[in-house]
Design a protein around this motif. Sequence first.
Motif, short mmCIF file in Angstrom:
data_model
loop_
_atom_site.label_atom_id
_atom_site.label_comp_id
_atom_site.label_asym_id
_atom_site.label_seq_id
_atom_site.Cartn_x
_atom_site.Cartn_y
_atom_site.Cartn_z
N GLN A 86 -19.87 -13.95 41.00
CA GLN A 86 -18.52 -13.70 40.49
C GLN A 86 -18.49 -12.90 39.20
N LEU A 87 -19.66 -12.57 38.67
CA LEU A 87 -19.74 -11.82 37.43
C LEU A 87 -19.63 -10.33 37.71
N ALA A 88 -18.61 -9.71 37.16
CA ALA A 88 -18.34 -8.29 37.43
C ALA A 88 -19.39 -7.39 36.82
N THR A 89 -19.64 -6.28 37.48
CA THR A 89 -20.41 -5.20 36.91
C THR A 89 -19.44 -4.32 36.12
N MET A 90 -19.78 -4.04 34.86
CA MET A 90 -18.86 -3.32 33.97
C MET A 90 -19.41 -1.95 33.59
N SER A 91 -18.49 -1.01 33.45
CA SER A 91 -18.83 0.30 32.89
C SER A 91 -17.64 0.77 32.07
N GLY A 92 -17.90 1.70 31.15
CA GLY A 92 -16.82 2.22 30.32
C GLY A 92 -16.94 1.79 28.87
N SER A 93 -15.80 1.85 28.17
CA SER A 93 -15.77 1.50 26.75
C SER A 93 -14.37 1.02 26.39
N ALA A 94 -14.27 0.39 25.23
CA ALA A 94 -12.97 -0.10 24.78
C ALA A 94 -12.02 1.06 24.49
N GLY A 95 -12.56 2.17 24.04
CA GLY A 95 -11.73 3.31 23.72
C GLY A 95 -11.19 4.04 24.94
N GLN A 96 -12.03 4.18 25.96
CA GLN A 96 -11.64 4.91 27.17
C GLN A 96 -11.19 3.99 28.30
N GLY A 97 -11.44 2.72 28.17
CA GLY A 97 -11.10 1.78 29.23
C GLY A 97 -12.34 1.38 30.02
N TYR A 98 -12.27 0.24 30.68
CA TYR A 98 -13.38 -0.30 31.44
C TYR A 98 -13.09 -0.28 32.95
N THR A 99 -14.17 -0.29 33.72
CA THR A 99 -14.08 -0.50 35.14
C THR A 99 -14.92 -1.72 35.49
N ALA A 100 -14.32 -2.63 36.23
CA ALA A 100 -15.01 -3.83 36.70
C ALA A 100 -15.13 -3.75 38.21
N THR A 101 -16.34 -3.98 38.74
CA THR A 101 -16.54 -3.94 40.18
C THR A 101 -17.19 -5.25 40.64
N LEU A 102 -16.84 -5.65 41.84
CA LEU A 102 -17.40 -6.90 42.39
C LEU A 102 -17.37 -6.81 43.91
N THR A 103 -18.47 -7.25 44.55
CA THR A 103 -18.51 -7.37 45.99
C THR A 103 -18.04 -8.76 46.37
N VAL A 104 -17.16 -8.84 47.37
CA VAL A 104 -16.54 -10.10 47.76
C VAL A 104 -16.85 -10.37 49.23
N PRO A 105 -17.90 -11.14 49.53
CA PRO A 105 -18.20 -11.48 50.92
C PRO A 105 -17.28 -12.60 51.41
N VAL A 106 -16.67 -12.42 52.56
CA VAL A 106 -15.78 -13.46 53.12
C VAL A 106 -16.14 -13.73 54.58
#
Length: 281
Positions: free
Chosen positions: A261-281
């Motif tokens: 459940q822990l997102a992978t993060m990229s980006g910065s506070a100044g430019q904004g962040y992207t959070a990605t997560l794989t969700v198996p159902v």
Amino acid sequence: MHRHHHGEDHEHDRGLAHDLPVLARRRMIRLVAGAGLVPLVGCSAEDDSPASSSTAGSSAGSTSSAGSSTAKCATIPDETAGPFPGDGSNGVNVLKESGVVRSDITKSFGDSAGGTAEGVPLTVTLTVVDAASGCGTPKKGAAVYLWHADQDGRYSLYSEGVTEENYLRGVQETDDKGQVTFRSVFPGCYDGRWPHIHFEVYASLADATAATSITSTSQLAFPKDTCDTVYATDGYGQSVTNLRRISLEADSIFSDGYDQQLATMSGSAGQGYTATLTVPV
């Protein structure tokens, strides 16, 4: 789901005692499945725990396990939706309102007050995959309802001052890659909970907008280093204090494990962040 306070008397969740029956039932389902009735294969990084990278303060732009290795592929842990889902389960239902299907959830829509949520820009991309196929098959045509607290730790539709707002709530249909993307703002940390985002997965957009037949309910967690960086910016002052009082290991939802459940993060506070997560159902 858990106890959250904004200002003096805002109970965003009802604490661990309220959640235990729900959590115990969902954990038992997974235990029974693990015993052989339903084989669980995990979409996590081959038992590598991300705890050290998420809590020891790696760089804000670094990645923090979202399950890129597919040696195993377990379904995403089921979690409580909390007292403020807005999905009709406790009276308030935003899912049947025209306008809820959208990618930009920063603004309220419809006949609400029309407010805009402030904060560090955040893009959230969830990839919904079929766990039974080893997480190799994207779930095209599924739907995700996503919601979270605002910069001040308040939930639209429920918390004092934003009961007429419905921002930071939206539904998206998954594309050919099983992905949905939401444009939002980084949520604040309120008392008693680790910073997180709620989401529900539905088999179809029709199911989501009818608020019926939820496939999975879970939560996304943020790495500590990203939280520290965001909360050092203007508008997140109370989050700094609240974050010091909690950890992923002590959180009532994530304390039993959060690697899926822990997102992978990229980006910065100044430019904004992207959070990605794989969700198996």
